[in-house]
Design an enzyme around this catalytic site. Structure first.
Site, mmCIF file in Angstrom:
data_model
loop_
_atom_site.group_PDB
_atom_site.id
_atom_site.type_symbol
_atom_site.label_atom_id
_atom_site.label_comp_id
_atom_site.label_asym_id
_atom_site.label_seq_id
_atom_site.Cartn_x
_atom_site.Cartn_y
_atom_site.Cartn_z
ATOM 1 N N LYS A 54 -0.650 15.901 -33.013
ATOM 2 C CA LYS A 54 -0.083 14.547 -33.034
ATOM 3 C C LYS A 54 -0.546 13.813 -34.279
ATOM 4 C CE LYS A 54 0.417 14.272 -28.049
ATOM 5 N NZ LYS A 54 -0.257 14.042 -26.758
ATOM 6 N N GLN A 98 -4.777 10.478 -24.058
ATOM 7 C CA GLN A 98 -4.445 11.859 -23.706
ATOM 8 C C GLN A 98 -4.876 12.162 -22.266
ATOM 9 O OE1 GLN A 98 -2.830 14.145 -25.855
ATOM 10 N NE2 GLN A 98 -2.713 15.375 -23.993
ATOM 11 N N ASP A 121 3.778 6.369 -24.434
ATOM 12 C CA ASP A 121 3.991 7.444 -23.458
ATOM 13 C C ASP A 121 4.946 6.999 -22.348
ATOM 14 O OD1 ASP A 121 2.990 9.970 -23.812
ATOM 15 O OD2 ASP A 121 0.983 9.519 -23.037
#
Ligand code: NDP
Length: 300
Positions: A54, A98, A121
């Protein structure tokens, strides 16, 4: 193989190019560089790989990447304090924590502490509600990537019968909401579904998001259907040598590709689209925060 292979790797590269173009425009026309903060708690090896990828792709797109690596025993209060700091940081337009988080941390509490406008997200309860009611939201990256591939392949999806296998909050449920938004007739199947094979046989579109290697065989697939395989499963590959492994999806690629009209491979299908959509969401969040017109083709 008779099915068209939907090349997620190539499509993700075009999305990343589009993102990079918008980033250049934001810098030149508005003096703004979109920034993505990624927070990793602990040493989970798979998560470390994701976070590294990422960060690399964020840089390559011309954006700022802020990585925060915290030890496994980080108290929940410290993580919440970091999220609050990032919420208030004007250089940060997207925040991703995460998952999975260590067991002593309440993941829902952390996610719902993220500023919904920076929740790239799309897991914050406000974004879940906005998506569920058909309003503009941050859309979870994996389902967004699946929808982009479906739109690219089909054009309109209106009236098609879609079966989503899996009802997780991160893939199955938002995927179903997105397909409803496209006017598909949507069935969500899960571990208690009575006759999964018959359910899947009805589908013009099959989304498999289960986490069981090659669970869906070709004889469950309606001829000509489009199969989007979200599953990422590592299985032993003795043919490659002792102790070697390979990645497979939730669908048996060989037999499904004999019947389907189109299919995504694993690897090289949904996976690359997920990170591309994360970058796209960061640009979208940046534009919304600045009141700048949103780029086309980067969200739904
Ligand atoms: P979860 O484990 O959270 O959910 C799995 C779902 O599959 C559950 O709803 C479960 O049903 C259902 N399920 C389990 N067994 C069966 C069965 N025998 N028949 C029908 N349904 C079943 O997984 P995720 O949604 O997080 O992930 C799914 C897969 O997608 C994994 O392989 C994961 O690695 C992959 N993934 C890939 C991403 C990418 O970027 N490509 C991103 C995210 C995930 P129930 O609810 O009843 O238990």
């Amino acid at each position: 193989m008779t099915a068209t292979r939907i090349d997620g790797k190539a499509f993700a590269a075009t999305i990343r190019d589009r993102v990079a173009q918008h980033v250049t425009r934001l810098k030149e026309d508005h003096g703004i560089t979109p920034g993505l903060a990624v927070v990793l708690v602990g040493e989970d090896p798979a998560s470390q790989v994701y976070v590294r990828n990422k960060g690399k792709q964020t840089h390559e797109a011309g954006m700022q990447s802020f990585e925060h690596r915290l030890p496994d025993d980080t108290p929940e209060a410290d993580l919440l304090a970091l999220v609050e700091t990032l919420n208030g940081d004007p250089a940060v337009h997207g925040i991703l924590v995460q998952l999975p988080l260590p067991g002593h941390i309440d993941a829902e509490k952390v996610i719902n502490t993220i500023d919904p406008a920076k929740d790239v997200d799309g897991f914050h309860i406000l974004n879940v509600g906005l998506l569920g009611t058909g309003q503009k939201s941050m859309v979870p990256c994996t389902p967004l990537g699946c929808l982009m591939m479906l739109r690219e392949h089909h054009g309109t999806l209106s009236g098609l019968e879609a079966v989503v296998i899996g009802r997780s909050n991160i893939v199955g449920k938002p995927m179903a909401q997105l397909l409803l938004g496209e006017s598909c007739t949507v069935t969500v199947a899960h571990s208690r579904t009575r006759d999964l094979a018959e359910t899947v046989r009805r589908a013009d579109i099959v989304i498999a998001a289960v986490g069981r290697p090659e669970m869906v065989p070709g004889d469950w697939i309606k001829p000509g259907a489009t199969v989007i395989d979200v599953g990422i499963n590592r299985v032993p590959a003795p043919e490659k040598g002792e102790g070697k492994t390979r990645l497979v999806g939730d669908c048996d690629f060989e037999s499904c590709a004999e019947v389907a009209g189109a299919i995504t491979p694993v690897p090289g299908g949904v996976g690359p689209m997920t990170i591309a959509c994360l970058l796209a969401n960061t640009v979208t969040a940046c534009c919304r925060a600045q009141g700048i017109a949103e780029p086309e083709g980067l969200t739904v």
